[in-house]
Design a protein around this motif. Sequence first.
Motif, PDB file in Angstrom:
ATOM      1  N   GLY A  58      38.271  36.405  58.631  1.00  0.00           N
ATOM      2  CA  GLY A  58      37.024  35.721  58.334  1.00  0.00           C
ATOM      3  C   GLY A  58      36.367  36.169  57.045  1.00  0.00           C
ATOM      4  N   ASN A  59      36.894  37.190  56.396  1.00  0.00           N
ATOM      5  CA  ASN A  59      36.349  37.660  55.128  1.00  0.00           C
ATOM      6  C   ASN A  59      37.400  37.442  54.048  1.00  0.00           C
ATOM      7  OD1 ASN A  59      34.661  38.813  53.227  1.00  0.00           O
ATOM      8  ND2 ASN A  59      34.450  40.754  54.311  1.00  0.00           N
ATOM      9  N   PHE A  60      37.004  37.568  52.804  1.00  0.00           N
ATOM     10  CA  PHE A  60      37.950  37.418  51.698  1.00  0.00           C
ATOM     11  C   PHE A  60      37.462  38.200  50.493  1.00  0.00           C
ATOM     12  CE2 PHE A  60      34.897  33.941  51.313  1.00  0.00           C
ATOM     13  CZ  PHE A  60      34.579  33.936  49.957  1.00  0.00           C
ATOM     14  N   SER A  61      38.387  38.470  49.619  1.00  0.00           N
ATOM     15  CA  SER A  61      38.073  39.061  48.324  1.00  0.00           C
ATOM     16  C   SER A  61      37.991  37.899  47.344  1.00  0.00           C
ATOM     17  CB  SER A  61      39.182  40.043  47.920  1.00  0.00           C
ATOM     18  OG  SER A  61      39.013  40.438  46.582  1.00  0.00           O
ATOM     19  N   ALA A  62      36.803  37.653  46.815  1.00  0.00           N
ATOM     20  CA  ALA A  62      36.545  36.483  45.976  1.00  0.00           C
ATOM     21  C   ALA A  62      37.322  36.540  44.664  1.00  0.00           C
ATOM     22  CB  ALA A  62      35.054  36.381  45.686  1.00  0.00           C
ATOM     23  N   PHE A  63      37.570  35.364  44.092  1.00  0.00           N
ATOM     24  CA  PHE A  63      38.258  35.300  42.810  1.00  0.00           C
ATOM     25  C   PHE A  63      37.530  36.154  41.776  1.00  0.00           C
ATOM     26  CE2 PHE A  63      40.667  31.591  44.275  1.00  0.00           C
ATOM     27  CZ  PHE A  63      41.898  31.878  43.706  1.00  0.00           C
ATOM     28  N   HIS A  64      38.299  36.987  41.112  1.00  0.00           N
ATOM     29  CA  HIS A  64      37.794  37.875  40.074  1.00  0.00           C
ATOM     30  C   HIS A  64      38.950  38.248  39.163  1.00  0.00           C
ATOM     31  CE1 HIS A  64      39.448  40.632  43.066  1.00  0.00           C
ATOM     32  NE2 HIS A  64      39.492  41.563  42.124  1.00  0.00           N
ATOM     33  N   LYS A  65      38.636  38.912  38.091  1.00  0.00           N
ATOM     34  CA  LYS A  65      39.685  39.459  37.232  1.00  0.00           C
ATOM     35  C   LYS A  65      39.206  40.782  36.669  1.00  0.00           C
ATOM     36  CE  LYS A  65      38.493  36.924  32.991  1.00  0.00           C
ATOM     37  NZ  LYS A  65      39.025  36.052  31.921  1.00  0.00           N
ATOM     38  N   ILE A  66      40.189  41.599  36.293  1.00  0.00           N
ATOM     39  CA  ILE A  66      39.894  42.864  35.625  1.00  0.00           C
ATOM     40  C   ILE A  66      40.782  42.973  34.389  1.00  0.00           C
ATOM     41  CG2 ILE A  66      39.114  43.967  37.767  1.00  0.00           C
ATOM     42  CD1 ILE A  66      41.744  45.541  37.812  1.00  0.00           C
ATOM     43  N   LYS A  67      40.475  43.926  33.545  1.00  0.00           N
ATOM     44  CA  LYS A  67      41.157  44.043  32.256  1.00  0.00           C
ATOM     45  C   LYS A  67      42.428  44.890  32.315  1.00  0.00           C
ATOM     46  CE  LYS A  67      36.931  43.305  29.638  1.00  0.00           C
ATOM     47  NZ  LYS A  67      35.970  43.858  28.668  1.00  0.00           N
ATOM     48  N   SER A  68      42.772  45.410  33.479  1.00  0.00           N
ATOM     49  CA  SER A  68      43.961  46.255  33.657  1.00  0.00           C
ATOM     50  C   SER A  68      44.902  45.636  34.680  1.00  0.00           C
ATOM     51  CB  SER A  68      43.559  47.647  34.174  1.00  0.00           C
ATOM     52  OG  SER A  68      42.734  48.318  33.273  1.00  0.00           O
ATOM     53  N   ASP A  69      46.158  46.074  34.661  1.00  0.00           N
ATOM     54  CA  ASP A  69      47.076  45.730  35.748  1.00  0.00           C
ATOM     55  C   ASP A  69      46.557  46.393  37.023  1.00  0.00           C
ATOM     56  OD1 ASP A  69      48.758  44.427  33.948  1.00  0.00           O
ATOM     57  OD2 ASP A  69      50.202  46.077  33.856  1.00  0.00           O
ATOM     58  N   GLU A  70      46.761  45.721  38.162  1.00  0.00           N
ATOM     59  CA  GLU A  70      46.332  46.268  39.446  1.00  0.00           C
ATOM     60  C   GLU A  70      47.496  46.213  40.421  1.00  0.00           C
ATOM     61  OE1 GLU A  70      42.842  45.693  42.824  1.00  0.00           O
ATOM     62  OE2 GLU A  70      42.615  44.763  40.862  1.00  0.00           O
ATOM     63  N   CYS A  71      47.968  47.376  40.841  1.00  0.00           N
ATOM     64  CA  CYS A  71      49.082  47.467  41.790  1.00  0.00           C
ATOM     65  C   CYS A  71      48.520  47.568  43.200  1.00  0.00           C
ATOM     66  CB  CYS A  71      49.945  48.690  41.478  1.00  0.00           C
ATOM     67  SG  CYS A  71      51.396  48.802  42.548  1.00  0.00           S
ATOM     68  N   TRP A  72      48.868  46.576  44.034  1.00  0.00           N
ATOM     69  CA  TRP A  72      48.446  46.543  45.431  1.00  0.00           C
ATOM     70  C   TRP A  72      49.504  47.212  46.299  1.00  0.00           C
ATOM     71  CZ3 TRP A  72      44.295  43.768  47.848  1.00  0.00           C
ATOM     72  CH2 TRP A  72      43.398  43.201  46.952  1.00  0.00           C
ATOM     73  N   HIS A  73      49.049  47.945  47.332  1.00  0.00           N
ATOM     74  CA  HIS A  73      49.929  48.649  48.272  1.00  0.00           C
ATOM     75  C   HIS A  73      49.499  48.278  49.691  1.00  0.00           C
ATOM     76  CE1 HIS A  73      50.593  51.504  44.883  1.00  0.00           C
ATOM     77  NE2 HIS A  73      49.306  51.316  44.682  1.00  0.00           N
ATOM     78  N   PHE A  74      50.449  47.914  50.529  1.00  0.00           N
ATOM     79  CA  PHE A  74      50.148  47.613  51.928  1.00  0.00           C
ATOM     80  C   PHE A  74      50.283  48.885  52.758  1.00  0.00           C
ATOM     81  CE2 PHE A  74      51.431  46.607  56.240  1.00  0.00           C
ATOM     82  CZ  PHE A  74      50.417  45.758  56.623  1.00  0.00           C
TER      83      PHE A  74
END
Length: 167
Positions: A58-74
């Motif tokens: 029911g929640n979400f991380s809204a569209f955004h951007k950052i100036k660096s690469d972002e590595c996601w880990h599960f």
Amino acid sequence: MNTAAQLISLYQLLPHPEGGYYKETYRSSEMVAISALPERFGGNRSFSTAIFFLLERGNFSAFHKIKSDECWHFYAGQTLLVHILQSNGELQTVSLGANAAAGELFQFVVPANCWFASEPSIDTEFTFTGCTVSPGFDFEDFELAKTEELVSKFPAHAALIRRLCRQ
């Protein structure tokens, strides 16, 4: 198995401006000088930063951007969908999770300056992930999307953008 509430309490996660909960777990004590960074950065940055990030159904991380690469880990829970709007207008959706046979990934890198959002998949109670950013994250490098501005850039994905924006 832990619940979302247990993980929020255990790791002292805080509400994130884009949605969900987070806690910074690492910030390099060494800095990259502005003179060594691409022009898009406005100051010195840590070599690297890392956070825990949790989203509940029911929640979400809204569209955004950052100036660096972002590595996601599960780490735990169920599938997280990461939606990336590529500069050529294409939408890429990546599934982070533990089910490799279903094409889920344990790690994925969102390239710098790409608009992206994330949400739990339809059968997900919660998803507990982490993000590593290099050069390190600074809120000065963070831009939250404005719905209609993003729709004008990516009209083919208007429904998704409208569903996953907060402004």
